[in-house]
Design a protein around this motif. Structure first.
Motif, PDB file in Angstrom:
ATOM      1  N   GLU A 537       0.814  -1.208   0.000  1.00  0.00           N
ATOM      2  CA  GLU A 537       0.000   0.000   0.000  1.00  0.00           C
ATOM      3  C   GLU A 537       0.855   1.269   0.000  1.00  0.00           C
ATOM      4  OE1 GLU A 537      -3.501   0.153   0.088  1.00  0.00           O
ATOM      5  OE2 GLU A 537      -3.261  -1.964  -0.472  1.00  0.00           O
ATOM      6  N   THR A 538       2.077   1.170   0.533  1.00  0.00           N
ATOM      7  CA  THR A 538       2.876   2.396   0.692  1.00  0.00           C
ATOM      8  C   THR A 538       4.300   2.292   0.125  1.00  0.00           C
ATOM      9  OG1 THR A 538       3.618   1.661   2.888  1.00  0.00           O
ATOM     10  CG2 THR A 538       1.618   3.004   2.779  1.00  0.00           C
ATOM     11  N   CYS A 543       4.620  -0.799  -5.362  1.00  0.00           N
ATOM     12  CA  CYS A 543       3.361  -0.099  -5.106  1.00  0.00           C
ATOM     13  C   CYS A 543       2.191  -0.839  -5.756  1.00  0.00           C
ATOM     14  CB  CYS A 543       3.434   1.321  -5.645  1.00  0.00           C
ATOM     15  SG  CYS A 543       2.052   2.378  -5.146  1.00  0.00           S
ATOM     16  N   CYS A 556       3.798   6.320  -3.125  1.00  0.00           N
ATOM     17  CA  CYS A 556       2.822   5.233  -3.180  1.00  0.00           C
ATOM     18  C   CYS A 556       1.805   5.436  -2.053  1.00  0.00           C
ATOM     19  CB  CYS A 556       3.520   3.892  -3.040  1.00  0.00           C
ATOM     20  SG  CYS A 556       2.414   2.460  -3.159  1.00  0.00           S
ATOM     21  N   SER A 557       0.553   5.579  -2.422  1.00  0.00           N
ATOM     22  CA  SER A 557      -0.523   5.761  -1.429  1.00  0.00           C
ATOM     23  C   SER A 557      -1.703   4.889  -1.826  1.00  0.00           C
ATOM     24  CB  SER A 557      -0.950   7.234  -1.391  1.00  0.00           C
ATOM     25  OG  SER A 557      -1.987   7.430  -0.449  1.00  0.00           O
ATOM     26  N   GLU A 564       0.358  12.906  -4.357  1.00  0.00           N
ATOM     27  CA  GLU A 564      -0.115  13.172  -3.003  1.00  0.00           C
ATOM     28  C   GLU A 564      -0.549  11.865  -2.337  1.00  0.00           C
ATOM     29  OE1 GLU A 564       0.116  16.029  -1.581  1.00  0.00           O
ATOM     30  OE2 GLU A 564       0.735  17.166  -3.363  1.00  0.00           O
ATOM     31  N   CYS A 565      -0.564  11.930  -0.979  1.00  0.00           N
ATOM     32  CA  CYS A 565      -1.003  10.773  -0.199  1.00  0.00           C
ATOM     33  C   CYS A 565      -2.526  10.783  -0.078  1.00  0.00           C
ATOM     34  CB  CYS A 565      -0.375  10.798   1.189  1.00  0.00           C
ATOM     35  SG  CYS A 565       1.417  10.594   1.174  1.00  0.00           S
ATOM     36  N   LEU A 569      -3.371   9.553   4.870  1.00  0.00           N
ATOM     37  CA  LEU A 569      -1.949   9.221   5.080  1.00  0.00           C
ATOM     38  C   LEU A 569      -1.094  10.488   4.936  1.00  0.00           C
ATOM     39  CD1 LEU A 569      -1.740   5.837   3.119  1.00  0.00           C
ATOM     40  CD2 LEU A 569      -2.088   6.194   5.569  1.00  0.00           C
ATOM     41  N   THR A 570       0.075  10.432   5.531  1.00  0.00           N
ATOM     42  CA  THR A 570       0.983  11.587   5.506  1.00  0.00           C
ATOM     43  C   THR A 570       2.249  11.210   4.726  1.00  0.00           C
ATOM     44  OG1 THR A 570       0.158  12.321   7.656  1.00  0.00           O
ATOM     45  CG2 THR A 570       2.313  13.198   6.919  1.00  0.00           C
ATOM     46  N   LYS A 571       2.751  12.175   3.913  1.00  0.00           N
ATOM     47  CA  LYS A 571       3.947  11.941   3.118  1.00  0.00           C
ATOM     48  C   LYS A 571       5.196  12.139   3.983  1.00  0.00           C
ATOM     49  CE  LYS A 571       6.375  13.414  -1.072  1.00  0.00           C
ATOM     50  NZ  LYS A 571       6.389  14.360  -2.212  1.00  0.00           N
ATOM     51  N   GLU A 575       7.371   8.059   1.092  1.00  0.00           N
ATOM     52  CA  GLU A 575       6.337   7.110   1.540  1.00  0.00           C
ATOM     53  C   GLU A 575       5.146   7.862   2.110  1.00  0.00           C
ATOM     54  OE1 GLU A 575       8.347   3.073   3.037  1.00  0.00           O
ATOM     55  OE2 GLU A 575       8.873   4.800   4.285  1.00  0.00           O
ATOM     56  N   CYS A 576       3.970   7.194   2.032  1.00  0.00           N
ATOM     57  CA  CYS A 576       2.760   7.673   2.698  1.00  0.00           C
ATOM     58  C   CYS A 576       2.548   6.804   3.934  1.00  0.00           C
ATOM     59  CB  CYS A 576       1.544   7.573   1.765  1.00  0.00           C
ATOM     60  SG  CYS A 576       1.621   8.722   0.361  1.00  0.00           S
TER      61      CYS A 576
END
Length: 640
Positions: A537-538, A543, A556-557, A564-565, A569-571, A575-576
């Motif tokens: 997922e991340t 990905c 990858c989100s 963007e995530c 999720l946060t970048k 990574e997200c």
């Protein structure tokens, strides 16, 4: 006095002296000395009868008596002349000696005083007897010597040459100069010397002369036969213009004439007239002698080199040897005197070149196929651990190249038998094979103790059961572990869940994997991609699936690549992540929890999974942990 004819006047005058008993004689001839000794022994006066007894002199005013018949010469003495005047007629500069007038300043029989007789080779000058040397000789003591060749009077009277030296052109030297040859302790012209003709101790027969170094009956090359020698009558002071014609004191022989000076074109050097353009003893100037073996041409010393060769090496006045060389082929004088080629070079057409298969690299001939300092080209040096073969740098001997380095494939444990074939930590490389140490045995590439290893008990591949141990090469049942647990000394463990002994003792799972039912697997939220557990997922490299990498700059989100995530999720970097739940980014990006802790609502905490108990800072299985057996800090004895 008796009057004599002109031809005999001088001789008769010298032989008619009456010698007194007390007379002093200097250097008298032997015959005269004997006669004087006879009369002096009597103590009286006497008359010397050499050419017939002369008449006695008359007393003043009286006539002398007649002479007797001839003595040795057979001539009768004449009658005495009238003695009208006697010594009364002597001049102011004369003295009276035995009734006769004598000039003591120049009379050799009364030199400086009555009856003071000079030797035959001497003259009386200013009342002193002295040698008068002619023909280029010099008076030294009572001898006339050639100071240009006499080792006892070399260059001047009393100048004695050292032992082993000769007198050459008036200078003491180990060798002869000016074209002369050293024979014993003297310098001779072997071109004309009949006792050393053409070389030392090579005498000519008695009836032959030496000319141009050859014995013969006639003289060659413009020389004249004088006695047994061939001489240059044009400039020989002993034979000037003809044999036996001796030049006077201070004179030289010039063009066959005795003279005080030399003719035009000649130079006076000492007592000789020489051509300084061609005389090897006086080349370019008086005393400038050429070295042995050299000739003088145009006022310059050198060799007469044959056609196609050049004179090299000459150096005056040290007499450095000269030699004739071919500048087109001589490696020490290639293209010019003193231009030497390198050690392996040869001279071809006046140029220094290297032999075939070798190349000139900075003046040195090298073989580019084998020279490690110039391998394949000038200046292309091989590393210290390599040699040059075929123009390429290769590893020497049994060494092989691995990763750009030369290694010994027979002994390197990192490259044993081949590149990157590494031996185990307790192995060594011997003859290209990994070998165990410490009494251990290689079983499947691992060194094991067959006396205690459960996987290889007694021999490779002999595996003990889960509840057995290996002791003394034998598997035996162990009663210390509870039912279902396996013994993995020194602990009892469940091989179905223990990631360090997953499925069997000492089978450890890879980082990130867990042991599930005796198998190493990834956690539920991660996927095994090439032996690594990742979150599809991340993970931007995987990905949404293994190997699906995002483009540069993307993240990858939710299994999708984008800028963007998604989904809250946060970048963090590329990574997200879910802040507050991600152990690598617990309270914020890169805020990682300590190893063994998890992130719960933004805080790192120790959380033990089901079936485990928190003991201090660790999660342990109190059912199987020997250090915490049945409870924290309850340690079991070690299994021996």
């Amino acid at each position: 006095m008796i009057h004599e004819d002109a031809s005999m006047k001088t001789h008769t005058h010298l032989k008619r002296r009456r010698v007194l008993g007390a007379a002093r004689v200097r250097h008298a001839p032997p015959a005269l000395a004997a006669a004087l000794a006879a009369v002096l022994g009597c103590g009286g006066s006497a008359t010397i009868d050499l050419a017939g007894r002369a008449g006695s002199g008359g007393a003043p005013g009286q006539a002398g008596s007649g002479g007797s018949s001839g003595g040795a010469s057979g001539r009768a003495g004449g009658g005495g002349s009238a003695g009208a005047s006697g010594c009364a007629a002597c001049g102011d500069a004369e003295i009276c000696c035995d009734g006769e007038c004598a000039d003591s300043s120049r009379d050799p029989l009364h030199c400086g005083g009555c009856s003071s007789v000079c030797a035959p080779a001497e003259t009386c000058t200013a009342g002193q007897c002295a040698l008068v040397c002619a023909g280029g000789t010099t008076g030294c003591g009572d001898e006339c010597v050639h100071t240009d060749a006499d080792p006892a009077n070399c260059g001047g009277c009393g100048n004695l040459c050292a032992e082993g030296e000769v007198c050459s052109l008036g200078t003491c030297s180990p060798e002869c100069a000016g074209g002369m040859s050293k024979c014993g302790d003297v310098c001779l012209d072997t071109g004309i010397d009949p006792t050393h003709c053409g070389g030392c101790d090579s005498p000519c027969p008695q009836d032959q002369v030496c000319s141009a170094g050859q014995c013969g009956v006639e003289c060659l090359g413009g020389t004249t036969k004088c006695g047994s020698e061939c001489v240059w009558t044009k400039h020989d002071a002993q034979n000037c213009g003809g044999c036996g014609v001796v030049c006077g004191p201070g004179q030289v022989c010039s063009a066959g004439q005795s003279s005080a000076d030399c003719a035009w074109g000649m130079t006076k050097c000492g007592n000789k007239c020489v051509d300084v353009q061609s005389d090897p003893g006086n080349c370019s100037g008086c005393g400038a002698a050429c070295c042995p073996g050299q000739v003088c041409s145009g006022g310059t010393c050198g060799l007469q080199c044959p056609g196609g060769t050049t004179m090299c090496g000459c150096k005056q006045p040290e007499c450095k040897p000269c030699y004739c060389v071919d500048l087109s082929t001589d490696p020490t004088n290639c293209g010019g005197c003193g231009k030497a080629c390198g050690p392996e070079q040869y001279c071809s057409k006046g140029l220094c070149v290297c032999p075939p298969k070798k190349t000139d690299c900075g003046g040195k001939c090298v073989e580019l196929e084998a020279d490690p300092a110039n391998c394949g080209g000038c200046g292309e040096a091989c590393p210290p651990d390599r040699l040059c073969a075929g123009g390429e740098c290769v590893c020497a001997g049994a060494l092989g190249e691995c990763g750009g380095k030369c290694v010994d494939l027979k002994s390197d444990p990192a490259h044993c038998g081949g590149c990157d074939k590494a031996c185990g930590p307790d192995q060594i490389c011997s003859a290209g094979l990994c070998a165990c140490i410490g009494g251990k045995t290689n079983c499947g590439g691992k060194c094991v103790d067959l006396g205690s290893n459960k996987q290889h008990c007694g021999k490779c591949g002999h595996k003990c059961a889960c509840n057995e141990i290996c002791a003394g090469d034998q598997c035996s049942y162990f009663f210390g572990c509870p039912g279902g647990a396996c013994v993995c000394p020194p602990i009892c463990t469940d091989p179905k869940t223990n990631s360090m002994h997953c499925g069997d003792c000492w089978v450890a799972c890879a980082p990130g994997q867990i042991c599930f039912n005796g198998l190493c697997v990834c956690p539920l939220n991660k996927t095994d991609c090439g032996g690594k557990c990742v979150e599809l997922e991340t993970d931007p490299a995987n990905c949404g699936g293994c190997g699906k990498a995002c483009a540069p700059g993307e993240i990858c989100s939710a299994g999708l690549c984008g800028a963007e995530c998604l989904c809250g999720l946060t970048k963090c970097g590329s990574e997200c992540v879910a802040l507050g739940a991600d152990s690598d980014h617990c309270a914020g990006c890169n805020d990682a929890c300590p190893q063994g802790q998890i992130c719960l609502q933004g805080n790192c905490a120790l959380s033990c999974p089901g079936g485990t108990t928190k003991c201090g800072s660790k999660c342990v299985d109190v059912q199987n942990d020997p250090a915490n057996c049945g409870g924290c800090a309850n340690a079991c004895p070690q299994v021996r």
